[in-house]
Design an enzyme around this catalytic site. Structure first.
Site, short mmCIF file in Angstrom:
data_model
loop_
_atom_site.label_atom_id
_atom_site.label_comp_id
_atom_site.label_asym_id
_atom_site.label_seq_id
_atom_site.Cartn_x
_atom_site.Cartn_y
_atom_site.Cartn_z
CE LYS A 56 -64.50 -62.99 14.54
NZ LYS A 56 -63.89 -64.28 14.82
CB SER A 62 -70.59 -66.00 14.03
OG SER A 62 -71.08 -66.76 15.12
CG ASP A 105 -69.88 -59.56 18.35
OD1 ASP A 105 -69.19 -59.18 17.37
OD2 ASP A 105 -69.55 -60.51 19.08
CG HIS A 134 -68.58 -62.90 11.68
ND1 HIS A 134 -67.59 -63.75 11.22
CD2 HIS A 134 -68.81 -63.25 12.97
CE1 HIS A 134 -67.25 -64.59 12.19
NE2 HIS A 134 -67.98 -64.30 13.26
CD GLU A 183 -73.14 -63.23 16.99
OE1 GLU A 183 -72.79 -63.49 15.82
OE2 GLU A 183 -73.21 -64.09 17.87
CG HIS A 209 -69.41 -65.71 19.48
ND1 HIS A 209 -68.36 -65.52 20.35
CD2 HIS A 209 -68.97 -66.58 18.54
CE1 HIS A 209 -67.32 -66.22 19.95
NE2 HIS A 209 -67.66 -66.88 18.85
CG ASN A 232 -63.97 -65.94 10.62
OD1 ASN A 232 -64.99 -66.44 10.14
ND2 ASN A 232 -63.46 -66.34 11.77
C1 PLP Z 1 -69.64 -63.03 16.79
C2 PLP Z 1 -68.29 -63.19 17.40
N1 PLP Z 1 -67.95 -62.39 18.42
C3 PLP Z 1 -66.75 -62.48 19.00
C4 PLP Z 1 -65.82 -63.38 18.59
C5 PLP Z 1 -64.49 -63.47 19.26
O1 PLP Z 1 -63.54 -62.74 18.57
P1 PLP Z 1 -62.00 -63.16 18.64
O2 PLP Z 1 -61.84 -64.34 17.75
O3 PLP Z 1 -61.25 -61.96 18.20
O4 PLP Z 1 -61.72 -63.51 20.07
C6 PLP Z 1 -66.11 -64.23 17.51
C7 PLP Z 1 -65.11 -65.21 17.04
O5 PLP Z 1 -65.34 -66.14 16.37
C8 PLP Z 1 -67.39 -64.13 16.89
O6 PLP Z 1 -67.72 -64.92 15.87
#
Ligand code: PLP
Length: 387
Positions: A230, A171, A196, A199, A167, A124, A38
């Site tokens: 990321k 992701s 969220d 990405h 999101e 996620h 990422n």
């Molecule tokens: C959409 C989404 N939210 C939250 C997270 C979690 O973030 P972190 O990797 O910093 O724990 C991810 C991680 O892959 C993600 O893809």
């Protein structure tokens, strides 16, 4: 542990089943051309971040030695959070040591019993786990189905506050949520919008702040979660939103209150990263151009890539074992592409998840497209691939 103990037998049976179902994961360090991280802006290896981190660690020490509410607090965290809030045009922000913990914090702390959470089906795992730990009731709407979302908000019983959780850039599907319409629905139902931006931050928006940047959220209580591990190339995540919501997190969010603060030097690295995001918009332009280029090349050769404008390109395989075989073939060609399988995606939708970073040239992407086409052909997934 004895293999014939109750736990030994149970674990052996589970592992055997996952292996048979093509669901066993292996820990493999990076190797080959990066098409799976990422690190979209290539900042994780930028010497300016490394220097900032090293200088701050030499000055401040490595560990923070306690939670933020005890001896772990540092001026750097406060300065960074104020900067990030300005960057995000939010009243206030709070830094967590991971996006996972930030999502748990938001969903367990801001919601209460009697509230209703409407969650997109493709959210996620960290959002899902936050909702599982929340006392609010959760209902799921099919991915992107705003008609259903509006009907749930109108029809589901709720004695407290309504929340909508999405999101901004999904992701695993790589598609972008219709945030303007979702914000409009939230406004109509006085629902809190939780977005969220894991990405999207760093990659989207004229200023690189994410997809919320161009959305009118006036009149909507909006809380965003913004990963720093990321595109920003470091670690952790910021929750940004109204000041009372952030103060509430400081007071009560268990992942914040009961966890050792991140190493203070990380704050210096993120400061350096934000400066680059602000000063070098070409990086995000390149990511988006290269993503569009590879998307075109893959669909030209007949591969199942959904249309879209993001740097996450899912290529659907379906079968778990075939997804592993295709990823292994690409690894042997020198490309680091990972097979994504359930439970990260729904059963029967195993896929390659190609993620594009700004350092990939068109010539490399031509080679990637050719290699993916050949790997699909060899796995019997696509008969008429032309490269
Ligand atoms: C959409 C989404 N939210 C939250 C997270 C979690 O973030 P972190 O990797 O910093 O724990 C991810 C991680 O892959 C993600 O893809």
């Amino acid at each position: 542990m004895r293999p014939d103990s109750p736990l030994g037998r149970r674990l052996a049976a589970r592992l055997a089943r996952w292996r048979d179902d093509g669901l066993l994961r292996t820990l493999r360090p990076p190797a080959g051309v990066d098409l799976s991280s990422n690190d979209y802006l290539g900042l994780s290896r930028d010497p300016r971040l490394a220097q900032a981190l090293a200088a701050a660690a030499a000055r401040e020490g490595v560990g923070s030695t306690g939670s933020r509410l005890l001896r772990g607090e540092r001026e750097q965290f406060d300065a960074l959070e104020r900067r990030f809030a300005r960057f995000k045009a939010a009243e206030r922000s709070l830094y967590f040591s991971s996006g996972y913990l930030a999502n748990l914090a938001v969903l367990t702390t801001l919601t209460e019993e009697g509230d209703l959470i409407c969650s997109d089906a493709s959210n996620h795992a960290s959002l899902i786990d936050g909702m599982r730990l929340s006392r609010a009731r959760r209902v799921i709407f099919p991915h992107g189905d705003l008609g259903r979302l509006a009907r749930l908000l109108a029809g589901e019983p709720c004695q407290g506050i309504r929340f909508v959780v999405v999101e901004s850039l999904f992701s695993m599907d790589g598609d972008i949520a219709p945030l303007a319409a979702i914000a409009g629905i939230c406004r109509a139902f006085d629902a809190v919008l939780v977005v969220d931006e894991a990405h999207a931050v760093g990659v989207f928006g004229d200023r690189g702040t994410g997809l919320l940047e161009s959305i009118d959220v006036n009149g909507v209580a909006c809380v965003s979660i913004n990963a720093a591990g990321k595109a920003l190339g470091v670690a952790g995540a910021f929750v940004a939103g109204p000041a009372p919501a952030i103060e509430h997190l400081v007071q009560r969010a268990r992942p914040f209150v009961y966890s050792t603060a991140p190493p203070p030097a990380v704050a210096a690295a993120i400061e350096a990263s934000l400066s680059i995001v602000e000063a070098e918009p070409d990086r995000r332009t390149r990511v988006r151009q290269r993503s569009a280029y590879l998307r075109r090349r893959l669909s030209d050769i007949g591969l199942p890539v959904p249309p879209g404008e993001s740097q996450i390109l899912p290529v659907l395989v379906g079968d778990n074992a075939k997804a592993i075989a295709v990823a292994a073939r690409l690894a042997s060609d020198g490309f680091d592409v990972r097979a994504i399988r359930p439970p990260s995606v729904p059963p029967g939708t195993a896929r390659l998840r190609l993620s594009i970073n700004e350092g990939l040239s068109e010539e490399t992407l031509d080679r990637v497209a050719g290699a993916v086409g050949r790997a699909f052909q060899e796995a019997g997934l696509c008969s008429a691939v032309s490269s």
